[in-house]
Design an enzyme around this catalytic site. Structure first.
Site, PDB file in Angstrom:
ATOM      1  N   LYS A  71     -61.872 -60.693  36.552  1.00  0.00           N
ATOM      2  CA  LYS A  71     -62.068 -60.187  35.190  1.00  0.00           C
ATOM      3  C   LYS A  71     -63.528 -60.385  34.773  1.00  0.00           C
ATOM      4  O   LYS A  71     -64.142 -59.513  34.157  1.00  0.00           O
ATOM      5  CB  LYS A  71     -61.111 -60.907  34.212  1.00  0.00           C
ATOM      6  CG  LYS A  71     -59.668 -60.427  34.381  1.00  0.00           C
ATOM      7  CD  LYS A  71     -58.619 -61.252  33.652  1.00  0.00           C
ATOM      8  CE  LYS A  71     -57.236 -60.783  34.086  1.00  0.00           C
ATOM      9  NZ  LYS A  71     -56.105 -61.477  33.518  1.00  0.00           N
ATOM     10  N   GLN A 101     -54.925 -66.690  30.354  1.00  0.00           N
ATOM     11  CA  GLN A 101     -54.357 -66.376  31.670  1.00  0.00           C
ATOM     12  C   GLN A 101     -52.992 -67.041  31.855  1.00  0.00           C
ATOM     13  O   GLN A 101     -52.826 -68.236  31.580  1.00  0.00           O
ATOM     14  CB  GLN A 101     -55.336 -66.823  32.782  1.00  0.00           C
ATOM     15  CG  GLN A 101     -54.935 -66.391  34.172  1.00  0.00           C
ATOM     16  CD  GLN A 101     -54.940 -64.872  34.384  1.00  0.00           C
ATOM     17  OE1 GLN A 101     -55.704 -64.143  33.752  1.00  0.00           O
ATOM     18  NE2 GLN A 101     -54.080 -64.381  35.260  1.00  0.00           N
ATOM     19  N   ASP A 107     -54.622 -58.163  26.018  1.00  0.00           N
ATOM     20  CA  ASP A 107     -53.525 -58.139  26.999  1.00  0.00           C
ATOM     21  C   ASP A 107     -52.346 -57.309  26.483  1.00  0.00           C
ATOM     22  O   ASP A 107     -51.477 -56.907  27.262  1.00  0.00           O
ATOM     23  CB  ASP A 107     -53.010 -59.570  27.241  1.00  0.00           C
ATOM     24  CG  ASP A 107     -53.502 -60.162  28.551  1.00  0.00           C
ATOM     25  OD1 ASP A 107     -53.804 -59.390  29.481  1.00  0.00           O
ATOM     26  OD2 ASP A 107     -53.582 -61.409  28.628  1.00  0.00           O
TER      27      ASP A 107
HETATM   28  N1  GUN Z   1     -51.073 -63.260  34.771  1.00  0.00           N
HETATM   29  C1  GUN Z   1     -50.687 -62.254  35.570  1.00  0.00           C
HETATM   30  N2  GUN Z   1     -51.016 -61.066  35.013  1.00  0.00           N
HETATM   31  C2  GUN Z   1     -51.618 -61.342  33.835  1.00  0.00           C
HETATM   32  C3  GUN Z   1     -52.175 -60.530  32.820  1.00  0.00           C
HETATM   33  O1  GUN Z   1     -52.174 -59.306  32.878  1.00  0.00           O
HETATM   34  N3  GUN Z   1     -52.705 -61.205  31.758  1.00  0.00           N
HETATM   35  C4  GUN Z   1     -52.678 -62.559  31.672  1.00  0.00           C
HETATM   36  N4  GUN Z   1     -53.205 -63.103  30.574  1.00  0.00           N
HETATM   37  N5  GUN Z   1     -52.173 -63.327  32.598  1.00  0.00           N
HETATM   38  C5  GUN Z   1     -51.642 -62.730  33.681  1.00  0.00           C
END
Ligand code: GUN
Length: 302
Positions: free
Chosen positions: A65, A109, A132
């Site tokens: 990211k 996350q 998200d």
């Molecule tokens: N863990 C796995 N996929 C995601 C996601 O799309 N966002 C977040 N915040 N955590 C994750």
């Protein structure tokens, strides 16, 4: 139906959907927009991520990211918290990011350690910064078709279908998996008026899953079970979207693992009109969709 002159092949002309190149096009579009913002003396978009602990998978995803932000000209901030951080401290940090006018959007996350209630955390995020798209306000807005942040994987899949001009109207779409992050929001989006598919959400209690899947014009596998979808579950000419990204050990890669999809690609692909590979299909689209959501946050469009 078999091809008349090539008995080993099916009649359909199969196309592998290239998530890498599609994501690159979108990334370039975003990068250009960021450059024009900077030329107009507007500040850089700013995405923050909170990472609790040091789970291997989460570290990798957060590193991607941050790399993606750099590539399109975003500012990024990584907030690291210890594995044993209290829920109260995490909520305080979220409160700070909610209030920080320099942060356009942020994510926490997942998964979080067991002592932290995930839903409390998601609900604490300002819905206007929830890039998200996990906050109940954004999920609710998505359900009734209002502008909202849409979680990254469903957003990426819809974008792939659009950019490949795949017909969805009146099509029978079967989604295998009902997670809050993928299957459920995707089922809402696929049935919306702009997409117009007839949607079935299949899950572990679905009766005769093989029959349900083999009636799909568009089959979306999002159950997280490697190579679960076999050729005898797929209709000839179907569009198959593979959301699976299970890490399996591998001696052939530097990292010591490789990604496996939910679809047995080699035997399913010859039956399809379109199919996404793993890796290189949905994954890159999920990554770029977070950037798209951050641009929406910058413009205060949700
Ligand atoms: N863990 C796995 N996929 C995601 C996601 O799309 N966002 C977040 N915040 N955590 C994750």
């Amino acid at each position: 139906m078999r091809h008349p002159t090539c008995p080993g092949a099916y009649l359909y002309c199969m196309e592998i959907i290239n998530g890498n190149s599609t994501a690159k096009i979108i990334k370039d579009e975003i990068a250009q927009e960021v450059q024009s913002m900077i030329r107009s003396r507007l500040r850089q978009p700013h995405l923050a991520a909170i990472l609790v602990g040091s789970d291997g998978g989460s570290e990798t995803y957060v590193a991607y990211k941050i790399k993606d932000c750099k590539e399109v000209g975003f500012r990024s901030t990584l907030v690291r918290l210890d594995e044993d951080v209290t829920e109260t401290s995490l909520l305080e940090k979220i409160g700070e990011l909610n209030q920080d006018p320099d942060v356009d959007g942020f994510i926490v996350q997942l998964p979080l350690p067991d002592h932290i209630n995930e839903q409390n955390v998601i609900t604490a995020i300002d819905p206007c910064k929830d890039v998200d798209g996990f906050h109940p306000v954004n999920v609710g807005k998505t359900v009734i078709g209002l502008p909202s942040f849409i979680s990254a994987t469903p957003y990426g899949i819809i974008e792939l279908l659009k950019r490949y001009n795949i017909e969805t109207s009146g099509k029978n779409c079967v989604i295998v998996g009902r997670s809050n992050i993928v299957g459920r929001p995707l089922s809402i989006l696929m049935s919306q008026k702009s997409i117009n598919a007839t949607v079935t959400v299949a899950h572990s209690r679905t009766k005769d899953l093989k029959k349900v899947c083999s009636e799909a014009d568009i089959l979306i596998a999002a159950l997280g079970s490697p190579e679960f979808i076999k050729a005898d579950m797929v209709k000839e000419g179907a569009v198959v979207i593979d959301v699976g990204t299970t890490r399996v050990p591998s001696t052939e890669t530097k990292s010591g693992f490789r990604l496996k999809g939910d679809v047995k690609f080699d035997e399913v692909a010859p039956k399809c009109s379109y199919i996404t590979p793993v890796p290189g299909g949905v994954g890159p689209m999920t990554r770029v969709s977070l950037l798209s959501n951050t641009m929406i946050a910058v413009k205060k469009k949700c």
